[in-house]
Design a protein around this motif. Structure first.
Motif, PDB file in Angstrom:
ATOM      1  N   SER A 215       0.825  -1.225   0.000  1.00 52.52           N
ATOM      2  CA  SER A 215       0.000   0.000   0.000  1.00 52.52           C
ATOM      3  C   SER A 215       0.855   1.271   0.000  1.00 52.52           C
ATOM      4  N   THR A 216       1.805   1.331  -0.923  1.00 54.92           N
ATOM      5  CA  THR A 216       2.593   2.545  -1.058  1.00 54.92           C
ATOM      6  C   THR A 216       2.503   3.033  -2.506  1.00 54.92           C
ATOM      7  N   ARG A 217       2.637   4.319  -2.689  1.00 51.26           N
ATOM      8  CA  ARG A 217       2.623   4.858  -4.045  1.00 51.26           C
ATOM      9  C   ARG A 217       4.044   5.211  -4.497  1.00 51.26           C
ATOM     10  N   GLU A 218       5.003   5.026  -3.576  1.00 55.33           N
ATOM     11  CA  GLU A 218       6.384   5.351  -3.932  1.00 55.33           C
ATOM     12  C   GLU A 218       6.939   4.302  -4.890  1.00 55.33           C
ATOM     13  N   GLY A 219       7.898   4.738  -5.711  1.00 49.88           N
ATOM     14  CA  GLY A 219       8.486   3.829  -6.697  1.00 49.88           C
ATOM     15  C   GLY A 219       9.532   2.921  -6.059  1.00 49.88           C
ATOM     16  N   ILE A 220       9.927   1.902  -6.812  1.00 48.08           N
ATOM     17  CA  ILE A 220      10.826   0.873  -6.284  1.00 48.08           C
ATOM     18  C   ILE A 220      12.197   1.452  -5.917  1.00 48.08           C
TER      19      ILE A 220
END
Ligand code: URA
Length: 277
Positions: A215-220
């Protein structure tokens, strides 16, 4: 100038394969640009049609349109209810075999449920099966799977000591990115699978799996190497995001960072080891 000769059927098929087009969705081609009924914009703008319409006589000879999959909300709801009731991994697999709410099932060859040891202390989750996985019915058996095997071996793991699955268990046609609806429909199944395996450590491979499960919108690039708590509802599992092996095949310079992640995983497994009395 002599015009180039048209490609042979073999050349055309080789071109399609190279472009990722490796399965047919129906026996006849459909020109979606010439039929206003099939244009998404036209469909959205058009007033709602009654479910059953009488067709002009000529239309009666055209093939019936493919059955529309259930509306995403209904499919998500039924996936949630079905997954919740599965008391074991075998039961979960069986109900996914009969679940018809995800359109990907109709183009995939078979369900790709999991590989490895269901009692493992570590679980790896990728995005979706590719061509080889679809043919074999097992996750990560293609090129990126071979790299995953080598990554696991680097910290003393193999498919007898790890469990491997994907967020999406049916191959998207031509390996296209799954739609957000498809992901939401499949999410309850992988969530239940994680809950039933109940590993000490969960590893999300690549961006889609990380963003969906953690549940994160940050990229890898930001999430890799970070520990998260994955909440099953009954327990919190330590979860680490790392690069997808397919990405490492394309960008080998990131293998150094992946190695750091693997060492962190090995350490976490060591720390979580049950104490022998
Ligand atoms: N990539 C994935 O994410 N999963 C597989 O099973 C194979 C390739």
């Amino acid at each position: 100038m002599t015009p180039e000769s048209p490609p042979t059927v073999q050349q055309l098929l080789a071109f399609y394969l190279e472009s990722g087009v490796d399965c047919a969705l129906s026996d006849e081609p459909v020109n979606r640009l010439s039929d206003p009924d099939l244009m998404p914009a036209a469909r959205e703008a058009a007033p709602a049609q009654p479910a059953v319409r009488s067709l002009p006589a000529a239309a009666a000879t055209t093939p019936a349109p493919r059955a529309e999959p259930a509306a995403p909300e209904a499919a998500i709801r039924s996936a949630r209810e079905a997954a919740r009731t599965a008391p074991s991994l075998e039961a979960l697999r069986a109900l996914m075999e009969t679940f018809d709410g995800c359109a990907l099932k109709s183009t995939a060859t078979r369900l790709v449920f999991a590989d490895g040891n269901p009692s493992a202390r570590i679980m790896f989750v990728g995005e979706a099966p590719g061509r080889e996985e679809d043919l074999e019915g097992l996750p990560f058996v293609g090129r990126s799977g071979k790299l995953l095997d080598r990554m696991m071996a680097a910290i003393g793991l193999d498919r007898s000591s790890a469990y491997i699955a994907n967020v999406i268990p049916w191959r998207p046609p031509g390996n296209r990115t799954p739609t957000p609806q498809e992901t939401q429909i499949c999410l309850p199944f992988i969530q239940r699978q994680i809950e039933l395996v109940n590993p000490d450590v969960l590893v999300t491979l690549g961006n889609p799996s990380t963003q969906t499960l953690l549940s994160t919108r940050e990229g890898i690039m930001k999430t890799r190497g970070r520990w998260f708590d994955y909440d099953t509802g009954t327990r919190k599992i330590r979860a680490l995001a790392t690069f997808h092996p397919a990405y490492l095949l394309r960008s080998p310079s990131y293998k150094k960072m992946a190695w750091l992640d693997l060492r962190a995983i090995a350490k976490a497994l060591e720390q979580a080891k049950p104490q022998s009395s």
